[in-house]
Design a protein around this motif. Sequence first.
Motif, PDB file in Angstrom:
ATOM      1  N   UNK A   1       7.052   7.763   6.189  1.00  0.00           N
ATOM      2  CA  UNK A   1       6.478   6.548   6.761  1.00  0.00           C
ATOM      3  C   UNK A   1       5.654   6.928   7.976  1.00  0.00           C
ATOM      4  N   UNK A   2       4.643   6.101   8.251  1.00  0.00           N
ATOM      5  CA  UNK A   2       3.813   6.236   9.440  1.00  0.00           C
ATOM      6  C   UNK A   2       3.733   4.849  10.057  1.00  0.00           C
ATOM      7  N   UNK A   3       4.100   4.752  11.332  1.00  0.00           N
ATOM      8  CA  UNK A   3       4.074   3.456  12.012  1.00  0.00           C
ATOM      9  C   UNK A   3       3.147   3.499  13.211  1.00  0.00           C
ATOM     10  N   UNK A   4       2.408   2.413  13.394  1.00  0.00           N
ATOM     11  CA  UNK A   4       1.562   2.251  14.578  1.00  0.00           C
ATOM     12  C   UNK A   4       1.906   0.932  15.232  1.00  0.00           C
ATOM     13  N   UNK A   5       1.447   0.761  16.447  1.00  0.00           N
ATOM     14  CA  UNK A   5       1.660  -0.494  17.163  1.00  0.00           C
ATOM     15  C   UNK A   5       0.436  -1.399  17.075  1.00  0.00           C
ATOM     16  N   UNK A   6      -0.454  -1.115  16.160  1.00  0.00           N
ATOM     17  CA  UNK A   6      -1.673  -1.913  16.019  1.00  0.00           C
ATOM     18  C   UNK A   6      -1.387  -3.223  15.333  1.00  0.00           C
TER      19      UNK A   6
ATOM     20  N   UNK B   1      -1.709  12.736  -1.844  1.00  0.00           N
ATOM     21  CA  UNK B   1      -2.535  11.920  -2.718  1.00  0.00           C
ATOM     22  C   UNK B   1      -2.623  10.486  -2.217  1.00  0.00           C
ATOM     23  N   UNK B   2      -3.723   9.830  -2.539  1.00  0.00           N
ATOM     24  CA  UNK B   2      -3.892   8.426  -2.149  1.00  0.00           C
ATOM     25  C   UNK B   2      -2.782   7.545  -2.698  1.00  0.00           C
ATOM     26  N   UNK B   3      -2.251   7.875  -3.855  1.00  0.00           N
ATOM     27  CA  UNK B   3      -1.212   7.067  -4.488  1.00  0.00           C
ATOM     28  C   UNK B   3       0.204   7.519  -4.145  1.00  0.00           C
ATOM     29  N   UNK B   4       0.329   8.511  -3.254  1.00  0.00           N
ATOM     30  CA  UNK B   4       1.647   9.064  -2.924  1.00  0.00           C
ATOM     31  C   UNK B   4       2.401   8.192  -1.926  1.00  0.00           C
ATOM     32  N   UNK B   5       3.713   8.158  -2.077  1.00  0.00           N
ATOM     33  CA  UNK B   5       4.589   7.485  -1.118  1.00  0.00           C
ATOM     34  C   UNK B   5       5.201   8.471  -0.131  1.00  0.00           C
ATOM     35  N   UNK B   6       4.928   9.756  -0.324  1.00  0.00           N
ATOM     36  CA  UNK B   6       5.330  10.796   0.614  1.00  0.00           C
ATOM     37  C   UNK B   6       4.128  11.697   0.852  1.00  0.00           C
ATOM     38  N   UNK B   7       3.955  12.111   2.100  1.00  0.00           N
ATOM     39  CA  UNK B   7       2.884  13.026   2.466  1.00  0.00           C
ATOM     40  C   UNK B   7       3.504  14.272   3.071  1.00  0.00           C
ATOM     41  N   UNK B   8       2.714  15.346   3.198  1.00  0.00           N
ATOM     42  CA  UNK B   8       3.215  16.599   3.757  1.00  0.00           C
ATOM     43  C   UNK B   8       2.621  16.831   5.143  1.00  0.00           C
ATOM     44  N   UNK B   9       3.480  17.202   6.080  1.00  0.00           N
ATOM     45  CA  UNK B   9       3.030  17.708   7.370  1.00  0.00           C
ATOM     46  C   UNK B   9       2.999  19.220   7.218  1.00  0.00           C
ATOM     47  N   UNK B  10       1.818  19.789   7.356  1.00  0.00           N
ATOM     48  CA  UNK B  10       1.662  21.225   7.149  1.00  0.00           C
ATOM     49  C   UNK B  10       1.184  21.892   8.426  1.00  0.00           C
ATOM     50  N   UNK B  11       1.761  23.064   8.696  1.00  0.00           N
ATOM     51  CA  UNK B  11       1.400  23.821   9.886  1.00  0.00           C
ATOM     52  C   UNK B  11       0.803  25.162   9.463  1.00  0.00           C
ATOM     53  N   UNK B  12      -0.120  25.693  10.275  1.00  0.00           N
ATOM     54  CA  UNK B  12      -0.686  27.003   9.951  1.00  0.00           C
ATOM     55  C   UNK B  12       0.357  28.106  10.140  1.00  0.00           C
TER      56      UNK B  12
ATOM     57  N   UNK C   1       5.450   9.428  13.151  1.00  0.00           N
ATOM     58  CA  UNK C   1       5.698   9.939  11.805  1.00  0.00           C
ATOM     59  C   UNK C   1       7.200   9.950  11.559  1.00  0.00           C
ATOM     60  N   UNK C   2       7.628   9.421  10.434  1.00  0.00           N
ATOM     61  CA  UNK C   2       9.035   9.416  10.032  1.00  0.00           C
ATOM     62  C   UNK C   2       9.209  10.379   8.864  1.00  0.00           C
ATOM     63  N   UNK C   3      10.219  11.228   8.952  1.00  0.00           N
ATOM     64  CA  UNK C   3      10.418  12.303   7.983  1.00  0.00           C
ATOM     65  C   UNK C   3      11.569  12.026   7.029  1.00  0.00           C
ATOM     66  N   UNK C   4      11.524  12.679   5.888  1.00  0.00           N
ATOM     67  CA  UNK C   4      12.554  12.526   4.865  1.00  0.00           C
ATOM     68  C   UNK C   4      13.927  12.950   5.384  1.00  0.00           C
TER      69      UNK C   4
ATOM     70  N   UNK D   1       0.830  -1.200   0.000  1.00  0.00           N
ATOM     71  CA  UNK D   1       0.000   0.000   0.000  1.00  0.00           C
ATOM     72  C   UNK D   1       0.866   1.253   0.000  1.00  0.00           C
ATOM     73  N   UNK D   2       0.376   2.284  -0.663  1.00  0.00           N
ATOM     74  CA  UNK D   2       1.075   3.565  -0.646  1.00  0.00           C
ATOM     75  C   UNK D   2       0.872   4.221   0.720  1.00  0.00           C
ATOM     76  N   UNK D   3       1.658   5.244   1.014  1.00  0.00           N
ATOM     77  CA  UNK D   3       1.533   5.935   2.290  1.00  0.00           C
ATOM     78  C   UNK D   3       0.177   6.625   2.394  1.00  0.00           C
ATOM     79  N   UNK D   4      -0.324   7.157   1.281  1.00  0.00           N
ATOM     80  CA  UNK D   4      -1.646   7.788   1.281  1.00  0.00           C
ATOM     81  C   UNK D   4      -2.739   6.810   1.646  1.00  0.00           C
ATOM     82  N   UNK D   5      -2.700   5.615   1.102  1.00  0.00           N
ATOM     83  CA  UNK D   5      -3.680   4.575   1.414  1.00  0.00           C
ATOM     84  C   UNK D   5      -3.539   4.117   2.863  1.00  0.00           C
ATOM     85  N   UNK D   6      -2.324   4.036   3.347  1.00  0.00           N
ATOM     86  CA  UNK D   6      -2.058   3.633   4.731  1.00  0.00           C
ATOM     87  C   UNK D   6      -2.693   4.626   5.708  1.00  0.00           C
TER      88      UNK D   6
END
Length: 104
Positions: free
Chosen positions: A99-104, A61-72, A18-21, A2-7
């Motif tokens: 990457x995003x990791x959970x303990x679930x 995007x749902x198909x993205x392997x990288x996502x953005x953390x955005x702050x106001x 959250x793991x950053x570039x 799964x892509x990161x967006x789908x995850x």
Amino acid sequence: MATLGTKLVQMDTVPAVLHYADGGQDGPLEIQHVQVEDNTVSAVIHVQAGGTQSLARITGGLDDDELKLEIPTEPADFDSVEAFLAADDIFETAKTIVDIQTDL
């Protein structure tokens, strides 16, 4: 795989790291209010900077392997979570999430 967006879609109201570039990480943070509109996924998280807690968003995007953390970039009041997530004009990208990791 799964892509990161789908995850992200599967992670509403769960603690996650959250793991950053740039090699850094934050967490556990609770990912909340995950939404999908068209092909874009977004979520709300609470972040701390300099002793102050504020809301931030994760978006991509749902198909993205990288996502953005955005702050106001400025204080603002919102009537709903949806309005917060849609306020593109007040956000700037703070980090790129790889990457995003959970303990679930």
